[in-house]
Scaffold this motif. Structure first.
Motif, mmCIF file in Angstrom:
data_model
loop_
_atom_site.group_PDB
_atom_site.id
_atom_site.type_symbol
_atom_site.label_atom_id
_atom_site.label_comp_id
_atom_site.label_asym_id
_atom_site.label_seq_id
_atom_site.Cartn_x
_atom_site.Cartn_y
_atom_site.Cartn_z
ATOM 1 N N SER A 133 0.835 -1.204 0.000
ATOM 2 C CA SER A 133 0.000 0.000 0.000
ATOM 3 C C SER A 133 0.868 1.251 0.000
ATOM 4 N N ALA A 134 1.881 1.265 0.872
ATOM 5 C CA ALA A 134 2.784 2.411 0.915
ATOM 6 C C ALA A 134 3.580 2.544 -0.382
ATOM 7 N N LYS A 135 4.006 1.418 -0.912
ATOM 8 C CA LYS A 135 4.750 1.418 -2.176
ATOM 9 C C LYS A 135 3.917 2.005 -3.303
ATOM 10 N N ALA A 136 2.608 1.722 -3.272
ATOM 11 C CA ALA A 136 1.731 2.196 -4.344
ATOM 12 C C ALA A 136 1.570 3.716 -4.334
ATOM 13 N N MET A 178 7.755 1.264 9.050
ATOM 14 C CA MET A 178 7.434 2.678 9.228
ATOM 15 C C MET A 178 8.687 3.513 9.437
ATOM 16 N N ARG A 179 9.583 3.042 10.300
ATOM 17 C CA ARG A 179 10.769 3.841 10.606
ATOM 18 C C ARG A 179 11.644 4.030 9.376
ATOM 19 N N THR A 180 11.701 3.004 8.542
ATOM 20 C CA THR A 180 12.492 3.115 7.317
ATOM 21 C C THR A 180 11.800 4.020 6.302
ATOM 22 N N LEU A 183 12.358 7.583 7.252
ATOM 23 C CA LEU A 183 13.703 8.048 6.896
ATOM 24 C C LEU A 183 13.843 8.293 5.399
ATOM 25 N N GLU A 184 13.331 7.366 4.613
ATOM 26 C CA GLU A 184 13.535 7.470 3.165
ATOM 27 C C GLU A 184 12.683 8.560 2.518
ATOM 28 N N LEU A 185 11.518 8.844 3.097
ATOM 29 C CA LEU A 185 10.634 9.828 2.484
ATOM 30 C C LEU A 185 10.741 11.221 3.099
ATOM 31 N N ALA A 186 11.423 11.348 4.220
ATOM 32 C CA ALA A 186 11.577 12.664 4.846
ATOM 33 C C ALA A 186 12.185 13.703 3.901
ATOM 34 N N CYS A 192 5.634 9.596 7.903
ATOM 35 C CA CYS A 192 5.104 8.240 8.117
ATOM 36 C C CYS A 192 5.140 7.922 9.607
ATOM 37 N N ASN A 193 4.012 7.421 10.120
ATOM 38 C CA ASN A 193 3.881 7.096 11.532
ATOM 39 C C ASN A 193 3.039 5.829 11.692
#
Length: 284
Positions: A133-136, A178-180, A183-186, A192-193
């Protein structure tokens, strides 16, 4: 102006329970919603899952709030279906501003007795489905350099859960994911939480198997579940909580009120996680 005025929120597992609560809370605060649900049964799940009629009822309730809703039958275990759901949402509303990855299942069994099918279905829905879902939504959010992703974990993403190791493993995995993602989308302005529900009363928890677990024996009743809920939290007068408490937490995280909040694990559990075990003397 609502907290989500002009935004579009995509919700997985949106046909009923927590998913419906997320759709209605988002709509009340001004959002249009894309509601995704498998609307079918998964073989290892012992309780009746949502159907298309449930999906239609969520749409009806959103539209009664004078907001738009797009409902889609899609399986979070399929990347192609989730990619298409995102594309359909963008085509309908022009943008997707937030994702609530809510779809999930719950089954029980001692870890050494779980079948391969039980283990795989659980991870495919509750962890891999969250990733899919997040990947999409990620490429669209990266293009827009904005977005909020809320992943629904559980208190069992932060503590053990006897008789459901597969659920606990998946929900712990959601925290690492979530933690990754955070980091990657910040660098792209995307947050992301995770939210960690405690005892929430939905069709996933309100059935004979759950009643038996809280009773500690076969033949449990709804009253056993409610009594068990009183011992689960710390706050006065709380037993099983309504799904709206989780929707309110997601509403906060998806709003500008949480513009500087990312990488956070947010329990909504009436104080369950601060208890040294169970509450032996609950105040009703």
């Amino acid at each position: 102006m609502g907290l989500l005025e002009g935004k579009t929120v995509l919700i997985t597992g949106g046909a009923r329970g927590q998913g419906r609560a997320h759709a209605l809370a988002s709509a009340r605060e001004g959002a249009d919603v894309v509601i995704v649900d498998i609307a079918d049964q998964i073989g290892t799940v012992p309780y009746a899952m949502a159907r298309e009629a449930d999906l239609a009822e969520t749409v009806r309730q959103v539209e009664a709030l004078d907001r738009r809703a797009l409902s889609l039958v899609a399986d979070v275990r399929s990347q192609a279906q989730m990619d298409q759901a995102v594309a359909s949402g963008i085509a309908e509303f022009g943008h997707i501003d937030a994702l609530i990855a809510n779809a999930g299942i719950w089954t029980q069994g001692q870890f050494w007795e779980l079948t391969d099918e039980q283990w795989q279905d659980m991870l495919d829905v509750n962890l891999t489905g969250v990733w899919r879902s997040a990947k999409a939504v990620a490429p669209h959010m990266i293009e827009r350099q904005a977005g909020s992703i809320v992943l629904i974990s559980s208190v069992n993403g932060l503590e053990g859960g006897p008789t459901f190791a597969h659920y606990t493993a998946a929900k712990h995995g959601v925290v690492g994911l979530m933690r990754t993602i955070a980091l990657e989308l910040a660098p792209h302005g995307i947050r992301c939480n995770t939210i960690h529900p405690g005892a929430i009363r939905t069709p996933m928890t309100d059935h004979q198997g759950a009643w038996d677990m809280f009773a500690g024996h076969p033949g449990g009743t709804e009253a056993d579940m409610i009594e068990g809920g009183y011992h689960y939290g710390a706050l006065k007068g709380t037993t099983f909580l309504p799904p709206e408490v989780i929707a309110n937490a997601a509403l906060y995280l998806n709003s500008d009120l949480a513009a500087a909040v990312t990488g956070v694990t947010l329990p909504v559990d009436a104080g369950h996680l601060v208890l040294p075990g169970v509450n032996g003397a609950p105040v009703r």
